[in-house]
Design a protein around this motif. Structure first.
Motif, short mmCIF file in Angstrom:
data_model
loop_
_atom_site.label_atom_id
_atom_site.label_comp_id
_atom_site.label_asym_id
_atom_site.label_seq_id
_atom_site.Cartn_x
_atom_site.Cartn_y
_atom_site.Cartn_z
N UNK A 122 65.08 -62.54 -93.02
CA UNK A 122 64.41 -63.32 -91.98
C UNK A 122 65.34 -64.38 -91.41
N UNK A 123 66.07 -65.07 -92.27
CA UNK A 123 66.96 -66.13 -91.82
C UNK A 123 68.08 -65.58 -90.93
N UNK A 124 68.70 -64.51 -91.39
CA UNK A 124 69.77 -63.90 -90.60
C UNK A 124 69.22 -63.37 -89.28
N UNK A 125 68.08 -62.68 -89.36
CA UNK A 125 67.49 -62.11 -88.15
C UNK A 125 67.07 -63.16 -87.15
N UNK A 126 66.42 -64.21 -87.61
CA UNK A 126 65.98 -65.26 -86.70
C UNK A 126 67.15 -66.02 -86.09
N UNK A 127 68.19 -66.25 -86.87
CA UNK A 127 69.37 -66.91 -86.32
C UNK A 127 70.06 -66.03 -85.29
#
Length: 75
Positions: free
Chosen positions: A26-31
């Motif tokens: 989620x963190x990588x995708x949202x960034x």
């Protein structure tokens, strides 16, 4: 009774693993998405803080699991 506690600890460990993996994706995708769409830096920082909170929670639960298993072996 000990088998029930082992099962509970195993479920918690699986939950921690799922939270860590989900948080990373989620963190990588949202960034990536936020950077691509030009979102303000404050929103990206919010995602960073949410990921950090999830990792701190995972660390705390992992420590609790470790302590319970260690206490069980000692006692």
């Amino acid at each position: 009774m000990a088998d029930d506690e082992d099962m509970i600890l195993a479920r918690r460990a699986k939950l921690v693993a799922l939270v860590m993996v989900g948080t990373m994706f989620a963190w990588i995708g949202l960034n990536w998405l936020g950077t691509g769409l030009g979102w303000p830096a404050r929103w990206l920082f919010l995602f960073d803080l949410a990921a950090l909170a999830a990792f701190v929670w995972s660390l705390a639960v992992t420590y609790q699991i470790w302590r319970r298993r260690r206490d069980k072996q000692d006692g």
